[in-house]
Structure formats: structure tokens, C-alpha cells
Design a protein around this motif. Structure first.
Motif, short mmCIF file in Angstrom:
data_model
loop_
_atom_site.label_atom_id
_atom_site.label_comp_id
_atom_site.label_asym_id
_atom_site.label_seq_id
_atom_site.Cartn_x
_atom_site.Cartn_y
_atom_site.Cartn_z
N ARG A 51 -7.96 -11.22 -1.12
CA ARG A 51 -7.23 -10.52 -2.18
C ARG A 51 -7.32 -9.01 -1.95
O ARG A 51 -8.11 -8.30 -2.57
N HIS A 52 -6.46 -8.52 -1.07
CA HIS A 52 -6.53 -7.14 -0.61
C HIS A 52 -6.41 -6.14 -1.77
O HIS A 52 -5.72 -6.39 -2.77
N HIS A 53 -7.06 -5.01 -1.58
CA HIS A 53 -6.96 -3.88 -2.51
C HIS A 53 -5.49 -3.56 -2.77
O HIS A 53 -4.65 -3.59 -1.87
N LYS A 56 -3.97 -1.03 -0.48
CA LYS A 56 -3.72 -1.49 0.89
C LYS A 56 -2.37 -2.20 0.97
O LYS A 56 -1.58 -1.97 1.90
N ILE A 57 -2.09 -3.07 0.00
CA ILE A 57 -0.81 -3.77 -0.01
C ILE A 57 0.33 -2.78 -0.20
O ILE A 57 1.35 -2.83 0.51
N HIS A 227 -5.76 -8.15 -8.44
CA HIS A 227 -6.48 -7.72 -7.24
C HIS A 227 -7.35 -6.51 -7.54
O HIS A 227 -7.10 -5.75 -8.49
N LEU A 401 -13.18 -6.45 4.18
CA LEU A 401 -11.78 -6.68 4.55
C LEU A 401 -10.85 -6.44 3.37
O LEU A 401 -9.74 -5.96 3.53
N ILE A 402 -11.32 -6.76 2.18
CA ILE A 402 -10.51 -6.64 0.98
C ILE A 402 -10.35 -5.19 0.53
O ILE A 402 -9.24 -4.75 0.21
N TYR A 408 -8.71 -4.37 9.00
CA TYR A 408 -8.12 -5.57 9.61
C TYR A 408 -9.26 -6.27 10.31
O TYR A 408 -10.24 -5.63 10.72
#
Length: 532
Positions: A51-53, A56-57, A227, A401-402, A408
Motif C-alpha cells: 500500500r504505497h505512500h 509515491k503514487i 494508504h 517499500l511502502i 523500488y
């Protein structure tokens, strides 16, 4: 933005991933604008496999949309699939299959990905897609995967310094003929200063979101509301021009003092002298070579001292290239190792920041606000705690990573698994980077605002880093006591009497048992209030 294919034979579908946003990427080097189609896709699976920040998305989607627009301005046919487009399957494979059905290409060309799981997808595409799939090397890196694999083939310990010297010779960066400029390869010893009292770091450049980016931010807030992270302060460069502006700002404003204070930490100053270009670099808006050459030019022109320039170039030419090579040389088995047999659940304060440990509270707050923390905050605050508290490597790696905009798996996994947690048993680092509270006190002002006392070694008032450090050594003596680089701390530990050892074990046990992996009452109340 979806494009319609032009008619004609020999059409190639060129699938560009969201972290490959450079016109010079290998999948686009022989692009024929008259025939070919470039495919870019926003898919839910890539935003949610962890569940990316939110930032970041938003950064990646905005950068992708700007990159696609630039290609279209060149006259290139771009098939761009947005997250909410009807029929979006939500996955790379599904969208590639739909694009093949739309455009009927004679072949598909892609650049090798940065993550093992996507590499496996690409192997499946070769078997199932229909048209042949050509996977090209990622030419944005200065050391091809195959070259690193040959270097690493018969080595158990892969030391960055040896690799780095070879890369200096290979590229000629900071070299005078066959010798390093200044007669030394590494100036790390000069790059460990604490910020002087009252020192004011420089103001940093930020980029006001344009209409495209604002639209993406609204999309992310709607689609990924649960997120981690805030979007209010989003100011990352999402275009090639802005990324170059960020690089120029760093070179002119920060590089001349970067080396001195690259390990320093300060409350309310998350950026200090750091470059802030890693999200752009890792997504393709900048290349490693141009960044290193820009720094070298500043040094050659007398605009930056050697120790600062070398320290910066080492992070990219040395460390960044090295961890990427190690990742591909040792995957997939690498991530399964757990040399210290750590297994404690990740505490909830890594998400909430609700902890009396001021250093961790500060870093988590900065990370939530900016999707960023610099390398010493990552290694010696959140990372050091994870190491000496015995946190489960997989959970810690997912967290890294999140939460970071530049993360990456190719760069995150080796850094966390090997450097931070020593879970690889010494493949990357000769010893664990474990430290007591004294290191954080020396390199930051965090301890002055903490509920714990870094000078106290035991009891309720003591800094937990102090007794957790010694408890870590006690618990892992069978694995670490024979390590030559751990001789001094274990010699000190041997001098502790039974009473001191019992205090360490008691304090560590009580603190670790108090940790919870579940949201606390204050966090739950805050989340409820924010929703209602």
C-alpha cells in the motif's frame, strides 16, 4: 489520452513502465513515430501490491502523464490507460493483452524491470502474449546486470568499496589517468560532521503542482484514501525539466556542503543538504551518468570540494549501482534469508509516530509528510531500532517499500535486508550497523526533546536504544561474537557483571513486551475523527 494505431506494417508496441520515464530508455531507442505505439498504464495492482505512500503514487502517475504528453507532442502515438478508464483490468498483464488486441503489433518491446516479480511477469508474456516479446537491458544504469553478475560470481562477501573503485576506473569519474583525484578513493571520514548549533540549512526548491498533477492528487486522495501518507505538501518534480532544475539547485546550493553534513539530522529540517533527486532518478526523469557528471563538473570548476563531490558520487556510482547489481545477482533466494532469526512484529508507531522515542516520532512524521527521509534517518533511526529490536525482516522491508517515494524493490531490498538488518548474514556488510543512543545524540538534536534520557543506561528513564543495543549483542552472541569487527563491543560486554547484564535483559524485555503491532487508542480516535 488513448491513441489509435496508424495503419502500416512492422508496427511495434513499446510498453514503458512507470519507473522508466526517459526518452533514452532502451525500449524507445529505435522508436519509429510513423508506425509504433507507446503504451503506458496506470494499474491498481502496482499501487497496491504493497500500500504505497500516497505521494509515491501521485508522483508516478503525474510523471507518467507528463511523459506521455511529451511523447505525443513529438508526434508519437501514445496509448495511455488511466486508472479509472472503463475496462482497465488493473494489472500490467491485463492491459498489455488489451493493447495487443487493439493494435495487433508484430512485436512487443519492453525494458527489463526493476523488480523480480515484474521480471517473472515478462517471462510469462513471452509464453502467452502472442506476438514475440523482446526484453532489453535497462540502459539507464552504468553497470549492466550481466557485468555485476560476473564480478560477484565467486564471491560470498560483496563489498561495495571494491565494486566502486572498479566503476570509477570504468567511467573515469573523479579520475586523473589511472589514479583517483586527490590520491584517495574515499573521503567518508570527512563526511560525518554534526550540524553546528544555530546552523540554518538552505531553503530547498519545490515544485507547485500544475493542473495535471493536481488532477492526479485528487485521484489518489479518492482512490487510495486509506494508504499511508499526506498529499498536502506534494512538491516533487514530475517532469524532466523540473527534475533538471532540482539537480541544478542541489549542485549550486547544497553540494558544496553536502559531504560535511550528509550524516546529520535536525528536528524540523528533513532535507538539510541532501539532493532530493532520488525519486526522479529512480523513475527515469534523470540518469545516473548525467547526475554524476554534473557533480564532477562542479568540482572541476572549483564550485564544490572534493570530499563533498566524492561522497555524493559514491552514493550513485557506488552504492546505487552496487545494490541494484546485488539484487539481480542474488534474487530470488536473497530475500528469504534471516541470518539473525529476527521475528518480532513491526510496532504500530512506525505508522502512527505515536512513541516517546523522539527520534522515531520525528522521522515517521517527516516520512508521512514528504514520503522521504535521508539515508542516516533510514539506517540509524528506524533501521537501527528494527535491527536491535529484532523486527521481522519481511515486515520491515515492506514498510520501507511502502513509505518512501524513491523505493523500488531493487534498491529497497538490499539496503534494508543486507545493510539495515544484516539478514543476509554478511553478504553486503561485514558487520551489523547496530548502535546505542549515543550515535543519534551525536548526529542530531533529537535526544534533547525526548522523554527518555540518552545518558541513562538502565531503568524507566533510560533511552531504549541503550539497553536494546547491549541486549542485541547478548541475544546474538552465538552469531556475532566471532566477527572480527565486533571484537571491541563484545570485549566491553564481557566486562559487564551479572547485575548489569540482568538489568539489560530486564529493561529490554519490558520495553519489547510493551510494543504493539496494533493501532493505539489515540490513533484510532484520530482516524475516526478524520473520517467523520
Amino acid at each position: 489520452m488513448p491513441g489509435q494505431s496508424r495503419t502500416g506494417s512492422g508496427r511495434t508496441l513499446r510498453f514503458v513502465l512507470g519507473d522508466q520515464l526517459t526518452r533514452r530508455v532502451s525500449s524507445l531507442t529505435d522508436l519509429d513515430p510513423e508506425r509504433d505505439v507507446v503504451l503506458l498504464v496506470e494499474v491498481r495492482a502496482e499501487a497496491t501490491y504493497v500500500r504505497h505512500h500516497k505521494q509515491k503514487i501521485a508522483f508516478l502517475f503525474a510523471a507518467m502523464r507528463h511523459f506521455a504528453s511529451g511523447l505525443a507532442d513529438e508526434g508519437v502515438t501514445v496509448d495511455y490507460v488511466r486508472l479509472t478508464d472503463p475496462g482497465n483490468t488493473g494489472s500490467f498483464t491485463g492491459e498489455l493483452e488489451r493493447a495487443v488486441a487493439r493494435h495487433h503489433p508484430e512485436r512487443v518491446v519492453v525494458t527489463e524491470p526493476g523488480e523480480w516479480r515484474v521480471w517473472q511477469m515478462m517471462q510469462d508474456w513471452r509464453q502467452t502474449l502472442g506476438p514475440p516479446v523482446e526484453i532489453r537491458p535497462d540502459n539507464r544504469f552504468l553497470c549492466p546486470r550481466e557485468d555485476f553478475a560476473r564480478w560477484a560470481e565467486d564471491r560470498h562477501h560483496l563489498r561495495m568499496e571494491t565494486f566502486y573503485r572498479g566503476m570509477r576506473r570504468r567511467t573515469g569519474l573523479l579520475m586523473d589517468g589511472g589514479e583517483p583525484v586527490g590520491g584517495r578513493w574515499n573521503f567518508d571520514a570527512e563526511n560525518r560532521k554534526r550540524l553546528p548549533k544555530g546552523h540554518r540549512p538552505p531553503d530547498r526548491i519545490g515544485f507547485q503542482p500544475d493542473a495535471v498533477t493536481r488532477e492526479v492528487i485528487a485521484l489518489v486522495e479518492q482512490e487510495f484514501a486509506d494508504h499511508f501518507g499526506d498529499l498536502a505538501g506534494f512538491s516533487w518534480p514530475v517532469t524532466r525539466d523540473d527534475a533538471l532544475a532540482a539537480l541544478r539547485h542541489f549542485i549550486a546550493t547544497c553540494l558544496p556542503t553536502f559531504g560535511d553534513y550528509q550524516d546529520a539530522m535536525k528536528t524540523g529540517a528533513p532535507f538539510l543538504y541532501h539532493a532530493l533527486i532520488s525519486p526522479a532518478l529512480n523513475a527515469g526523469l534523470l540518469t545516473a551518468e548525467e547526475v554524476c557528471r554534473a557533480a564532477e563538473r562542479a568540482f572541476r570548476a572549483g564550485a564544490a570540494p572534493l570530499h563533498c563531490t566524492e561522497g555524493f558520487i559514491r552514493q550513485i556510482l557506488g552504492w546505487r549501482e552496487y545494490v541494484r547489481g546485488l539484487y539481480w545477482a542474488r534474487m530470488p533466494a536473497y530475500r528469504e534469508t534471516n541470518a539473525l532469526e529476527a521475528g518480532r512484529a513491526l510496532p504500530w508507531f512506525y505508522w502512527s509516530g505515536e512513541t516517546k522515542l523522539n527520534c522515531i516520532a520525528q522521522v515517521v512524521a517527516d516520512t508521512r509528510a514528504h514520503a522521504y527521509a535521508h539515508h542516516i534517518q533510514r539506517l540509524m533511526v528506524t533501521g537501527n531500532f528494527a535491527l536491535i529490536a529484532g523486527l521481522d525482516p519481511a515486515q520491515v522491508e515492506d514498510w520501507y517499500l511502502i513509505v518512501f517515494a524513491d523505493a523500488y524493490e531493487w534498491v529497497e531490498l538490499p539496503n534494508v535486508h543486507g545493510m539495515v538488518l544484516w539478514a543476509d548474514g554478511g553478504v553486503m556488510g561485514s558487520k551489523p550497523y547496530a548502535a546505542s543512543g549515543a550515535y543519534i545524540d551525536r548526529m542530531s538534536d533529537y535526544c534533547g526533546g525526548c522523554a527518555y534520557d540518552v545518558k541513562v543506561k538502565s531503568g524507566a528513564a533510560a533511552c531504549p536504544f541503550n539497553y536494546l543495543y547491549w541486549n542485541f549483542l547478548i541475544e546474538n552472541a552465538d552469531k556475532l561474537a566471532g566477527n572480527p569487527r565486533m571484537t571491541m563491543p563484545y570485549r566491553t560486554l564481557q566486562g559487564f557483571g551479572d547485575k548489569r547484564r540482568a538489568e539489560i535483559r530486564r529493561d529490554a524485555s519490558a520495553f519489547l513486551e510493551s510494543l504493539s503491532s496494533e493501532p493505539g487508542a489515540a490513533y484510532k480516535a484520530d482516524q475516526t475523527a478524520s473520517v467523520t
